[in-house]
Design a protein around this motif. Structure first.
Motif, PDB file in Angstrom:
ATOM      1  N   LYS A  92       0.811  -1.213   0.000  1.00 48.52           N
ATOM      2  CA  LYS A  92       0.000   0.000   0.000  1.00 48.52           C
ATOM      3  C   LYS A  92       0.846   1.264   0.000  1.00 48.52           C
ATOM      4  O   LYS A  92       0.334   2.356  -0.164  1.00 48.52           O
ATOM      5  N   GLU A  93       2.165   1.119   0.200  1.00 48.36           N
ATOM      6  CA  GLU A  93       3.082   2.258   0.224  1.00 48.36           C
ATOM      7  C   GLU A  93       4.088   2.125  -0.908  1.00 48.36           C
ATOM      8  O   GLU A  93       5.277   2.008  -0.686  1.00 48.36           O
ATOM      9  N   TRP A  94       3.615   2.145  -2.102  1.00 45.25           N
ATOM     10  CA  TRP A  94       4.425   1.777  -3.233  1.00 45.25           C
ATOM     11  C   TRP A  94       5.466   2.753  -3.668  1.00 45.25           C
ATOM     12  O   TRP A  94       6.598   2.689  -3.279  1.00 45.25           O
ATOM     13  N   GLY A  95       5.075   3.594  -4.574  1.00 47.85           N
ATOM     14  CA  GLY A  95       6.075   4.353  -5.284  1.00 47.85           C
ATOM     15  C   GLY A  95       6.723   3.403  -6.270  1.00 47.85           C
ATOM     16  O   GLY A  95       6.140   2.414  -6.690  1.00 47.85           O
ATOM     17  N   ASN A  96       7.926   3.642  -6.611  1.00 43.92           N
ATOM     18  CA  ASN A  96       8.647   2.775  -7.546  1.00 43.92           C
ATOM     19  C   ASN A  96       9.420   1.740  -6.737  1.00 43.92           C
ATOM     20  O   ASN A  96      10.632   1.771  -6.631  1.00 43.92           O
ATOM     21  N   ASN A  97       8.710   0.802  -6.174  1.00 40.26           N
ATOM     22  CA  ASN A  97       9.252  -0.166  -5.229  1.00 40.26           C
ATOM     23  C   ASN A  97       9.842  -1.375  -5.952  1.00 40.26           C
ATOM     24  O   ASN A  97       9.142  -2.083  -6.660  1.00 40.26           O
ATOM     25  N   ALA A  98      11.104  -1.616  -5.741  1.00 33.97           N
ATOM     26  CA  ALA A  98      11.784  -2.736  -6.404  1.00 33.97           C
ATOM     27  C   ALA A  98      11.177  -4.079  -6.024  1.00 33.97           C
ATOM     28  O   ALA A  98      11.224  -5.022  -6.806  1.00 33.97           O
ATOM     29  N   LEU A  99      10.599  -4.175  -4.840  1.00 33.06           N
ATOM     30  CA  LEU A  99       9.996  -5.445  -4.423  1.00 33.06           C
ATOM     31  C   LEU A  99       8.867  -5.875  -5.347  1.00 33.06           C
ATOM     32  O   LEU A  99       8.589  -7.058  -5.487  1.00 33.06           O
ATOM     33  N   LEU A 100       8.222  -4.925  -5.961  1.00 32.46           N
ATOM     34  CA  LEU A 100       7.044  -5.222  -6.758  1.00 32.46           C
ATOM     35  C   LEU A 100       7.338  -5.407  -8.236  1.00 32.46           C
ATOM     36  O   LEU A 100       6.442  -5.702  -9.004  1.00 32.46           O
ATOM     37  N   ARG A 101       8.564  -5.256  -8.637  1.00 28.52           N
ATOM     38  CA  ARG A 101       8.914  -5.406 -10.057  1.00 28.52           C
ATOM     39  C   ARG A 101       8.628  -6.808 -10.572  1.00 28.52           C
ATOM     40  O   ARG A 101       8.492  -7.012 -11.766  1.00 28.52           O
ATOM     41  N   LEU A 102       8.519  -7.744  -9.659  1.00 23.40           N
ATOM     42  CA  LEU A 102       8.221  -9.119 -10.035  1.00 23.40           C
ATOM     43  C   LEU A 102       6.941  -9.218 -10.862  1.00 23.40           C
ATOM     44  O   LEU A 102       6.867  -9.988 -11.796  1.00 23.40           O
ATOM     45  N   TRP A 103       5.957  -8.427 -10.513  1.00 25.19           N
ATOM     46  CA  TRP A 103       4.692  -8.520 -11.234  1.00 25.19           C
ATOM     47  C   TRP A 103       4.118  -7.172 -11.663  1.00 25.19           C
ATOM     48  O   TRP A 103       3.121  -7.124 -12.372  1.00 25.19           O
ATOM     49  N   ASN A 104       4.741  -6.079 -11.290  1.00 32.35           N
ATOM     50  CA  ASN A 104       4.197  -4.767 -11.591  1.00 32.35           C
ATOM     51  C   ASN A 104       4.623  -4.296 -12.987  1.00 32.35           C
ATOM     52  O   ASN A 104       5.295  -3.292 -13.140  1.00 32.35           O
ATOM     53  N   ARG A 105       4.227  -5.065 -13.978  1.00 36.09           N
ATOM     54  CA  ARG A 105       4.486  -4.743 -15.382  1.00 36.09           C
ATOM     55  C   ARG A 105       3.260  -5.168 -16.186  1.00 36.09           C
ATOM     56  O   ARG A 105       2.669  -6.213 -15.899  1.00 36.09           O
ATOM     57  N   ASN A 106       2.899  -4.386 -17.177  1.00 36.22           N
ATOM     58  CA  ASN A 106       1.746  -4.732 -18.005  1.00 36.22           C
ATOM     59  C   ASN A 106       1.901  -6.125 -18.606  1.00 36.22           C
ATOM     60  O   ASN A 106       2.980  -6.513 -19.054  1.00 36.22           O
ATOM     61  N   ASN A 107       0.798  -6.846 -18.602  1.00 36.57           N
ATOM     62  CA  ASN A 107       0.732  -8.190 -19.190  1.00 36.57           C
ATOM     63  C   ASN A 107       1.754  -9.153 -18.605  1.00 36.57           C
ATOM     64  O   ASN A 107       2.231 -10.053 -19.277  1.00 36.57           O
ATOM     65  N   ASN A 108       2.080  -8.988 -17.358  1.00 39.02           N
ATOM     66  CA  ASN A 108       3.029  -9.868 -16.682  1.00 39.02           C
ATOM     67  C   ASN A 108       2.340 -11.174 -16.309  1.00 39.02           C
ATOM     68  O   ASN A 108       1.185 -11.173 -15.880  1.00 39.02           O
ATOM     69  N   HIS A 109       3.055 -12.282 -16.448  1.00 35.39           N
ATOM     70  CA  HIS A 109       2.443 -13.588 -16.159  1.00 35.39           C
ATOM     71  C   HIS A 109       2.004 -13.721 -14.709  1.00 35.39           C
ATOM     72  O   HIS A 109       1.092 -14.479 -14.406  1.00 35.39           O
ATOM     73  N   ASN A 110       2.600 -12.979 -13.799  1.00 36.04           N
ATOM     74  CA  ASN A 110       2.146 -13.036 -12.410  1.00 36.04           C
ATOM     75  C   ASN A 110       0.784 -12.368 -12.241  1.00 36.04           C
ATOM     76  O   ASN A 110       0.005 -12.780 -11.389  1.00 36.04           O
ATOM     77  N   GLN A 111       0.466 -11.393 -13.050  1.00 36.56           N
ATOM     78  CA  GLN A 111      -0.892 -10.834 -13.007  1.00 36.56           C
ATOM     79  C   GLN A 111      -1.902 -11.862 -13.508  1.00 36.56           C
ATOM     80  O   GLN A 111      -3.012 -11.952 -12.979  1.00 36.56           O
ATOM     81  N   TRP A 112      -1.530 -12.649 -14.507  1.00 37.56           N
ATOM     82  CA  TRP A 112      -2.419 -13.713 -14.976  1.00 37.56           C
ATOM     83  C   TRP A 112      -2.591 -14.776 -13.889  1.00 37.56           C
ATOM     84  O   TRP A 112      -3.671 -15.318 -13.702  1.00 37.56           O
TER      85      TRP A 112
END
Length: 172
Positions: A92-112
């Motif tokens: 909830k306290e994001w910004g450009n958080n490196a921890l979230l790069r795993l899935w914080n990309r458009n059309n990322n397989h982790n979002q699926w």
């Protein structure tokens, strides 16, 4: 595949794995393996990424009654929340958080994968987990409204919203 035996821990999936094997996966294996999610979080839909068969009505009925299978799904759900870094309020306290790069990309397989987990929890009638995941994904979508660093497509957001817990599910 016999989802009930697999998720109860008495059988293997179509790749000869037991649920306990998958529960021991580390983050690197969770990221790089692309076929476990369909077995642990079954849906009635075919997968574009795996040849596993959709769950049958017979297995679905059995899984809904199986405390052991639900416990294993619950353990895997908690593991996935931790893997995605949304197991507490950090996200909830994001910004450009490196921890979230795993899935914080458009059309990322982790979002699926997140979409599959949401649908599976609903289908398995795991109401508490389904409500919890809805709350987490809803919070992410709320944050997305004002934060251009959150990369979820409109299509993914719409699918999530369409599958969120509403309370009407319990009337079924």
């Amino acid at each position: 595949m016999n989802y009930t035996a697999f998720l109860e821990g008495t059988g293997k999936d179509d790749n000869r794995r037991r649920i306990k094997d998958i529960l021991r996966y580390g983050n690197a294996r969770l990221e790089c393996s692309h076929d476990y999610i369909q077995r642990v979080f079954p849906t009635a839909e075919s997968s574009r990424f795996s040849d596993v068969e959709p769950i049958t009505e017979e297995d679905l009925a059995a899984l809904r009654q199986s405390d052991k299978a639900k416990e294993n799904v619950r353990l895997m759900y908690q593991k996935m929340l931790s893997f995605w870094k949304i197991d507490d309020d950090r996200y909830k306290e994001w910004g450009n958080n490196a921890l979230l790069r795993l899935w914080n990309r458009n059309n990322n397989h982790n979002q699926w994968r997140m979409t599959r987990v949401l649908k599976s929890l609903a289908l398995l009638q795991m109401t508490e987990e389904y409500k919890d995941f809805t709350m987490r994904l809803s919070a992410i979508l709320d944050l997305r409204e004002n934060n251009r660093d959150i990369h979820i497509t409109d299509e993914t957001a719409a699918i999530w919203r369409e599958n969120f817990y509403t309370g009407k599910e319990e009337a079924r």
